[in-house]
Design a protein around this motif. Sequence first.
Motif, PDB file in Angstrom:
ATOM      1  N   ALA A  74       0.830  -1.205   0.000  1.00 53.03           N
ATOM      2  CA  ALA A  74       0.000   0.000   0.000  1.00 53.03           C
ATOM      3  C   ALA A  74       0.866   1.257   0.000  1.00 53.03           C
ATOM      4  CB  ALA A  74      -0.928  -0.007   1.213  1.00 53.03           C
ATOM      5  N   TYR A  75       1.957   1.224   0.737  1.00 52.18           N
ATOM      6  CA  TYR A  75       2.893   2.361   0.819  1.00 52.18           C
ATOM      7  C   TYR A  75       3.477   2.666  -0.551  1.00 52.18           C
ATOM      8  CZ  TYR A  75       6.595   5.075   3.261  1.00 52.18           C
ATOM      9  OH  TYR A  75       7.436   6.057   3.737  1.00 52.18           O
ATOM     10  N   GLU A  76       3.893   1.630  -1.273  1.00 50.96           N
ATOM     11  CA  GLU A  76       4.450   1.814  -2.608  1.00 50.96           C
ATOM     12  C   GLU A  76       3.377   2.267  -3.592  1.00 50.96           C
ATOM     13  OE1 GLU A  76       7.647   1.791  -3.441  1.00 50.96           O
ATOM     14  OE2 GLU A  76       8.107   1.431  -1.307  1.00 50.96           O
ATOM     15  N   ASP A  77       2.162   1.714  -3.470  1.00 49.31           N
ATOM     16  CA  ASP A  77       1.064   2.152  -4.332  1.00 49.31           C
ATOM     17  C   ASP A  77       0.778   3.633  -4.133  1.00 49.31           C
ATOM     18  OD1 ASP A  77       0.700  -0.342  -5.446  1.00 49.31           O
ATOM     19  OD2 ASP A  77      -1.043  -0.870  -4.211  1.00 49.31           O
ATOM     20  N   TYR A  78       0.790   4.074  -2.881  1.00 51.21           N
ATOM     21  CA  TYR A  78       0.540   5.485  -2.596  1.00 51.21           C
ATOM     22  C   TYR A  78       1.561   6.357  -3.320  1.00 51.21           C
ATOM     23  CZ  TYR A  78       0.083   9.862   0.050  1.00 51.21           C
ATOM     24  OH  TYR A  78      -0.083  11.170   0.408  1.00 51.21           O
ATOM     25  N   LYS A  79       2.827   5.994  -3.228  1.00 53.04           N
ATOM     26  CA  LYS A  79       3.875   6.790  -3.886  1.00 53.04           C
ATOM     27  C   LYS A  79       3.660   6.831  -5.392  1.00 53.04           C
ATOM     28  CE  LYS A  79       7.355   4.712  -1.622  1.00 53.04           C
ATOM     29  NZ  LYS A  79       8.749   4.450  -1.167  1.00 53.04           N
ATOM     30  N   GLU A  80       3.269   5.695  -5.967  1.00 53.86           N
ATOM     31  CA  GLU A  80       3.025   5.650  -7.415  1.00 53.86           C
ATOM     32  C   GLU A  80       1.831   6.521  -7.793  1.00 53.86           C
ATOM     33  OE1 GLU A  80       1.000   2.671 -10.620  1.00 53.86           O
ATOM     34  OE2 GLU A  80       2.078   1.736  -8.951  1.00 53.86           O
ATOM     35  N   VAL A  93       0.414   9.100  -6.137  1.00 54.69           N
ATOM     36  CA  VAL A  93       0.563  10.546  -5.959  1.00 54.69           C
ATOM     37  C   VAL A  93       1.527  11.134  -6.981  1.00 54.69           C
ATOM     38  CG1 VAL A  93      -0.101  10.506  -3.526  1.00 54.69           C
ATOM     39  CG2 VAL A  93       2.318  10.340  -4.133  1.00 54.69           C
ATOM     40  N   ALA A  94       2.505  10.370  -7.439  1.00 53.44           N
ATOM     41  CA  ALA A  94       3.377  10.854  -8.511  1.00 53.44           C
ATOM     42  C   ALA A  94       2.556  11.098  -9.776  1.00 53.44           C
ATOM     43  CB  ALA A  94       4.491   9.844  -8.785  1.00 53.44           C
ATOM     44  N   GLY A 154      -1.608  17.414   0.811  1.00 54.49           N
ATOM     45  CA  GLY A 154      -0.975  16.116   0.996  1.00 54.49           C
ATOM     46  C   GLY A 154      -0.118  15.720  -0.182  1.00 54.49           C
ATOM     47  N   GLY A 155      -0.268  14.460  -0.608  1.00 54.46           N
ATOM     48  CA  GLY A 155       0.507  13.968  -1.739  1.00 54.46           C
ATOM     49  C   GLY A 155       1.948  13.674  -1.411  1.00 54.46           C
ATOM     50  N   LYS A 156       2.217  13.247  -0.171  1.00 56.35           N
ATOM     51  CA  LYS A 156       3.601  12.946   0.212  1.00 56.35           C
ATOM     52  C   LYS A 156       3.617  11.902   1.317  1.00 56.35           C
ATOM     53  CE  LYS A 156       3.667  16.804   3.506  1.00 56.35           C
ATOM     54  NZ  LYS A 156       4.330  18.066   3.911  1.00 56.35           N
ATOM     55  N   ILE A 157       4.726  11.190   1.396  1.00 54.24           N
ATOM     56  CA  ILE A 157       4.914  10.276   2.509  1.00 54.24           C
ATOM     57  C   ILE A 157       5.441  11.067   3.703  1.00 54.24           C
ATOM     58  CG2 ILE A 157       5.246   8.250   1.048  1.00 54.24           C
ATOM     59  CD1 ILE A 157       8.247   8.533   1.474  1.00 54.24           C
ATOM     60  N   LEU A 158       5.262  10.528   4.896  1.00 49.04           N
ATOM     61  CA  LEU A 158       5.591  11.257   6.128  1.00 49.04           C
ATOM     62  C   LEU A 158       6.678  10.501   6.896  1.00 49.04           C
ATOM     63  CD1 LEU A 158       1.927  12.204   7.181  1.00 49.04           C
ATOM     64  CD2 LEU A 158       3.576  13.605   5.904  1.00 49.04           C
ATOM     65  N   GLU A 159       7.858  10.494   6.342  1.00 45.44           N
ATOM     66  CA  GLU A 159       8.972   9.758   6.943  1.00 45.44           C
ATOM     67  C   GLU A 159       9.309  10.272   8.332  1.00 45.44           C
ATOM     68  OE1 GLU A 159      11.856  10.399   3.843  1.00 45.44           O
ATOM     69  OE2 GLU A 159      11.670   8.307   3.178  1.00 45.44           O
ATOM     70  N   GLU A 160       9.022  11.547   8.586  1.00 45.55           N
ATOM     71  CA  GLU A 160       9.386  12.147   9.865  1.00 45.55           C
ATOM     72  C   GLU A 160       8.602  11.558  11.037  1.00 45.55           C
ATOM     73  OE1 GLU A 160       6.170  14.847   8.054  1.00 45.55           O
ATOM     74  OE2 GLU A 160       7.864  13.632   7.371  1.00 45.55           O
TER      75      GLU A 160
END
Length: 522
Positions: free
Chosen positions: A368-374, A376-377, A388-394
Amino acid sequence: MSERKHIKVTYSTLASPDPLLHEYFDESVVEAKAGFGKTFPMYINGEERTASQTFEKRSPVDLDLVMGYFQKGTAEDVNDAVATAKAAFLAWSGRPWQERVAIMRKAADLISERLFHMGAVMSLEIGKNRLEALGDVEETADLIRYNCDAIEQNDNFSRPLLSESDKHHNRSVLKPYGVWAVISPFNFPGALAGGPAGAALVAGNCVVLKPATDTPYTAWLLTECFRDAGVPAGVFNFVTGGGRSVGQTLVDHPDVAGVTFTGSYDVGMHILRTFAQGRYPRPVIAEMGGKNPTIISKKADIDKAAMGVMRSAFGLQGQKCSACSRVYVHNDVKDEFMTKLVDLTSQINVGDPTVKDNWMGPVANMGAYEDYKEFVADLHANGDVVFGGKILEELGNGYFVAPTIVDNLPLDHRLWKQEMFLPIVTVTGYEDMDKAMKMANDVEYGLTAGFFSEDDDEVQWWLDNIEAGVLYVNRSSGATTGAWPGYQSFGGWKGSGSTGKAAGSFYYVQQYMKEQSQTIVG
């Protein structure tokens, strides 16, 4: 520890819980974590069983947190589970239905008693916030109770038919099928495992439950409730492992008389087609996702609409088959709606979902994490990502992503029709309501839909024309989400469901039974 007061949590009461709820939940998180790292068995013929290999379950909240080790079941384990369920069927189905109901009511009560422990585990297992997790557990118990009620109120569906004379005695009865497979999803690991399993069991079937590999822990806790309630050996069985191995073996097994599956359209259609290859037709109850629209009229209360869409789009990180993923808003009120939606979304706290102030947790897994990145790109490239449109690594070592709102995405873009199952909602304006309706219906799915208007004629027009199984009008607590047993039926049309019969309503438990006409002359 002193005995806890029972607190009932439903999806419509999420905003006003008892203050003790938070105290109980916080205690339960500590208790649950103290028990992590153990190895958990399968459950076949009333006995715990291990396999030669295990798989580990890590929390998507913190990938360093190993919740437990679960058995990597094999075809042999599935075959044994089906065989023992088949052997137990005659005694279980022949038992007075009142006894089956009593056992299942005990199971529901145990689930309610274990509400906070099960909720804490579920929150860490799949990333649900505390209120969503507790609601899922309580819904599981209420689904079981609802199906028990249906059996009782209908005298186990034994009814007289017309008779030609006083000497003819005609009757319709419903009888269970045999071995029933339940293949449950990760997003509602309690309700969508325990609900169908409970229906199958109270109807007199024996069950083999195969949970999603993301949520074996909650399914084990459910298994303990059935066991401790007195469900006899062999009547309920629990197997874990992969979909291609354990799941497919269940679907292929000739002694499996029926299947309940909740998950993706592709997998659901595969199961339907595969199951149809048997010696004779067998029932498949499949709920296969949604691409759920909300239409907002220029006569809508925009505050209600913005709140309803926000809650439905981003609750459980958009990982609900009922999540609102498409919004059609009249151009006259679009700017106002977008301002309010962005403002509400900006107030969402994302983080560890066991923390009281966090409303959104992580997505379920790496896929799901990888799908989200794909996704939103693609959306950044083709539309306007207004929030939004970004992952929240912090936020730490988990699968945290931002709730995402997209405007001006071309209407022929694939993501208007493809289920993303992520916290992403696309918005477009419209001038003509008939065209908005056409766009809303122009997908292969038909699960839930929402509408906002203060005009009664518009409401009736929408109810008459929308193609979905679960409809909500002016619902600020969830534009397209939040069904509860007995209050809203839950089932889909078109590619969202295989039977046209919905859970939590008048016609569900009968699907686990087949009709027999009995005529006695004399």
